[in-house]
Design a protein around this motif. Structure first.
Motif, PDB file in Angstrom:
ATOM      1  N   PHE A   1       0.853  -1.402  -0.136  1.00  0.00           N
ATOM      2  CA  PHE A   1      -0.120  -0.037  -0.110  1.00  0.00           C
ATOM      3  C   PHE A   1       0.799   1.270   0.005  1.00  0.00           C
ATOM      4  O   PHE A   1       2.068   1.264   0.481  1.00  0.00           O
ATOM      5  N   HIS A   2       0.438   2.204  -0.583  1.00  0.00           N
ATOM      6  CA  HIS A   2       1.065   3.435  -0.594  1.00  0.00           C
ATOM      7  C   HIS A   2       0.525   4.546   0.239  1.00  0.00           C
ATOM      8  O   HIS A   2       0.978   5.474   1.079  1.00  0.00           O
ATOM      9  N   ASN A   3      -1.067   4.562   0.517  1.00  0.00           N
ATOM     10  CA  ASN A   3      -1.670   5.395   1.032  1.00  0.00           C
ATOM     11  C   ASN A   3      -3.026   4.648   1.568  1.00  0.00           C
ATOM     12  O   ASN A   3      -4.013   5.174   0.958  1.00  0.00           O
ATOM     13  N   LEU A   4      -3.033   3.912   2.341  1.00  0.00           N
ATOM     14  CA  LEU A   4      -4.203   2.763   2.703  1.00  0.00           C
ATOM     15  C   LEU A   4      -4.929   3.800   3.463  1.00  0.00           C
ATOM     16  O   LEU A   4      -5.109   4.325   4.490  1.00  0.00           O
ATOM     17  N   LYS A   5      -6.435   3.935   2.935  1.00  0.00           N
ATOM     18  CA  LYS A   5      -7.229   4.633   3.212  1.00  0.00           C
ATOM     19  C   LYS A   5      -8.128   4.087   4.654  1.00  0.00           C
ATOM     20  O   LYS A   5      -8.452   4.650   5.645  1.00  0.00           O
ATOM     21  N   GLY A   6      -8.144   2.665   4.877  1.00  0.00           N
ATOM     22  CA  GLY A   6      -8.661   2.359   5.973  1.00  0.00           C
ATOM     23  C   GLY A   6      -9.112   0.821   5.672  1.00  0.00           C
ATOM     24  O   GLY A   6      -8.792   0.259   4.833  1.00  0.00           O
ATOM     25  N   LEU A   7      -9.571   0.131   6.798  1.00  0.00           N
ATOM     26  CA  LEU A   7      -9.979  -1.242   6.918  1.00  0.00           C
ATOM     27  C   LEU A   7     -11.463  -1.392   7.347  1.00  0.00           C
ATOM     28  O   LEU A   7     -11.845  -0.487   8.221  1.00  0.00           O
ATOM     29  N   ILE A   8     -12.362  -2.005   6.692  1.00  0.00           N
ATOM     30  CA  ILE A   8     -13.760  -2.383   6.922  1.00  0.00           C
ATOM     31  C   ILE A   8     -13.654  -3.803   7.152  1.00  0.00           C
ATOM     32  O   ILE A   8     -13.457  -4.584   6.410  1.00  0.00           O
ATOM     33  N   TYR A   9     -14.232  -4.040   8.584  1.00  0.00           N
ATOM     34  CA  TYR A   9     -14.222  -5.373   8.936  1.00  0.00           C
ATOM     35  C   TYR A   9     -15.682  -5.601   9.198  1.00  0.00           C
ATOM     36  O   TYR A   9     -16.397  -5.268   9.964  1.00  0.00           O
ATOM     37  N   PHE A  10     -16.336  -6.708   8.223  1.00  0.00           N
ATOM     38  CA  PHE A  10     -17.407  -7.246   8.249  1.00  0.00           C
ATOM     39  C   PHE A  10     -17.788  -8.379   9.095  1.00  0.00           C
ATOM     40  O   PHE A  10     -16.813  -9.341   8.810  1.00  0.00           O
ATOM     41  N   THR A  11     -18.459  -8.367  10.214  1.00  0.00           N
ATOM     42  CA  THR A  11     -18.457  -9.386  11.248  1.00  0.00           C
ATOM     43  C   THR A  11     -19.591  -9.441  12.078  1.00  0.00           C
ATOM     44  O   THR A  11     -20.352  -8.415  12.144  1.00  0.00           O
ATOM     45  N   ASP A  12     -19.688 -10.405  13.048  1.00  0.00           N
ATOM     46  CA  ASP A  12     -20.783 -10.583  13.933  1.00  0.00           C
ATOM     47  C   ASP A  12     -20.311  -9.970  15.183  1.00  0.00           C
ATOM     48  O   ASP A  12     -21.045 -10.033  15.981  1.00  0.00           O
ATOM     49  N   GLY A  13     -19.099  -9.775  15.475  1.00  0.00           N
ATOM     50  CA  GLY A  13     -18.433  -9.257  16.579  1.00  0.00           C
ATOM     51  C   GLY A  13     -18.185 -10.141  17.586  1.00  0.00           C
ATOM     52  O   GLY A  13     -17.588  -9.666  18.641  1.00  0.00           O
ATOM     53  N   TYR A  14     -18.154 -11.496  17.415  1.00  0.00           N
ATOM     54  CA  TYR A  14     -17.614 -12.373  18.279  1.00  0.00           C
ATOM     55  C   TYR A  14     -16.279 -12.839  17.877  1.00  0.00           C
ATOM     56  O   TYR A  14     -16.258 -13.788  17.431  1.00  0.00           O
ATOM     57  N   GLY A  15     -15.383 -12.482  18.602  1.00  0.00           N
ATOM     58  CA  GLY A  15     -14.040 -12.667  18.386  1.00  0.00           C
ATOM     59  C   GLY A  15     -13.306 -11.653  19.332  1.00  0.00           C
ATOM     60  O   GLY A  15     -13.845 -11.031  20.059  1.00  0.00           O
ATOM     61  N   THR A  16     -11.808 -11.848  19.041  1.00  0.00           N
ATOM     62  CA  THR A  16     -10.670 -11.115  19.944  1.00  0.00           C
ATOM     63  C   THR A  16     -10.458  -9.944  19.206  1.00  0.00           C
ATOM     64  O   THR A  16      -9.889 -10.071  17.958  1.00  0.00           O
ATOM     65  N   PHE A  17     -10.512  -8.800  19.504  1.00  0.00           N
ATOM     66  CA  PHE A  17     -10.026  -7.549  18.910  1.00  0.00           C
ATOM     67  C   PHE A  17      -8.669  -7.412  19.381  1.00  0.00           C
ATOM     68  O   PHE A  17      -8.157  -7.639  20.576  1.00  0.00           O
ATOM     69  N   PRO A  18      -7.787  -6.846  18.548  1.00  0.00           N
ATOM     70  CA  PRO A  18      -6.711  -6.256  18.816  1.00  0.00           C
ATOM     71  C   PRO A  18      -6.482  -5.066  19.841  1.00  0.00           C
ATOM     72  O   PRO A  18      -7.697  -4.417  19.884  1.00  0.00           O
ATOM     73  N   ARG A  19      -5.385  -5.018  20.896  1.00  0.00           N
ATOM     74  CA  ARG A  19      -5.764  -3.837  21.728  1.00  0.00           C
ATOM     75  C   ARG A  19      -4.872  -2.593  21.202  1.00  0.00           C
ATOM     76  O   ARG A  19      -5.590  -1.653  21.595  1.00  0.00           O
ATOM     77  N   ARG A  20      -4.091  -2.896  20.391  1.00  0.00           N
ATOM     78  CA  ARG A  20      -3.161  -1.440  19.712  1.00  0.00           C
ATOM     79  C   ARG A  20      -4.077  -0.961  18.503  1.00  0.00           C
ATOM     80  O   ARG A  20      -4.531  -1.608  17.627  1.00  0.00           O
ATOM     81  N   ARG A  21      -4.085   0.451  18.682  1.00  0.00           N
ATOM     82  CA  ARG A  21      -4.687   0.984  17.253  1.00  0.00           C
ATOM     83  C   ARG A  21      -3.784   0.852  16.296  1.00  0.00           C
ATOM     84  O   ARG A  21      -2.515   1.212  16.394  1.00  0.00           O
ATOM     85  N   PRO A  22      -4.257   0.758  15.043  1.00  0.00           N
ATOM     86  CA  PRO A  22      -3.404   0.405  13.851  1.00  0.00           C
ATOM     87  C   PRO A  22      -3.130   1.749  13.054  1.00  0.00           C
ATOM     88  O   PRO A  22      -3.761   2.859  13.664  1.00  0.00           O
ATOM     89  N   SER A  23      -2.379   1.981  12.156  1.00  0.00           N
ATOM     90  CA  SER A  23      -2.038   3.138  11.704  1.00  0.00           C
ATOM     91  C   SER A  23      -2.913   3.828  10.693  1.00  0.00           C
ATOM     92  O   SER A  23      -2.627   4.588  10.058  1.00  0.00           O
TER      93      SER A  23
END
Length: 163
Positions: free
Chosen positions: A101-123
């Motif tokens: 990537f040269h300029n990643l705009k963002g990440l869209i995560y489609f989910t039911d929400g039942y899982g382990t989230f990362p603790r640290r904020r990504p860039s």
């Protein structure tokens, strides 16, 4: 001298057992409708569609509207294990290090929400899209955007299609 703008985005799809294939397909159709009607396709695009459950199942790179259409036509849900969101963030961080990537705009995560989230904020900006109204989990990290869609929200595409 003309410089083309590159639109870069990651769409992560939770393919765990608790996610329904038809709901995922409708989400992808919605995303396709939005991307297809936007000006994004006047520019070069670099969209990674990542299917994942507790691990990365598939990463498909989309660089044109035609490739997105082909992906939609042949879409097959891959996975069905448990859910862990962290591998996607680790994978995307690795792609950034590898200059995918040269300029990643963002990440869209489609989910039911039942899982382990990362603790640290990504860039990069992150939005978790949850597809059922009764989702009330408070474990969503404070750095992430949270959008909850009900079944009527995903039926917009069907209504437009039938007009």
């Amino acid at each position: 001298f003309f410089v083309k703008k590159i639109e870069e985005l990651v769409i992560a799809i939770d393919t765990s057992e608790s996610c329904e294939g038809e709901t995922v397909r409708r989400f992808l159709e919605e995303t396709y409708a939005i991307l297809g009607s936007s000006e994004s396709f006047f520019h070069k695009i670099n969209i990674h569609i990542i299917q994942c459950d507790a691990k990365i199942q598939q990463d498909t790179i989309i660089t044109s509207k035609k490739e997105l259409e082909q992906y939609m036509e042949s879409f097959r849900l891959m996975g069905s294990g448990g859910t862990d969101f962290r591998p996607v963030f680790e994978y995307v961080d690795q792609l950034i290090l590898e200059k995918a990537f040269h300029n990643l705009k963002g990440l869209i995560y489609f989910t039911d929400g039942y899982g382990t989230f990362p603790r640290r904020r990504p860039s990069y900006d992150t939005a978790f899209i949850f597809f059922h109204e009764e989702y009330l989990d408070l474990n969503v990290p404070p750095w992430a955007m949270k959008v909850v869609l009900g079944t009527e929200d995903l039926s917009i595409y069907d209504k437009e299609k039938s007009v």
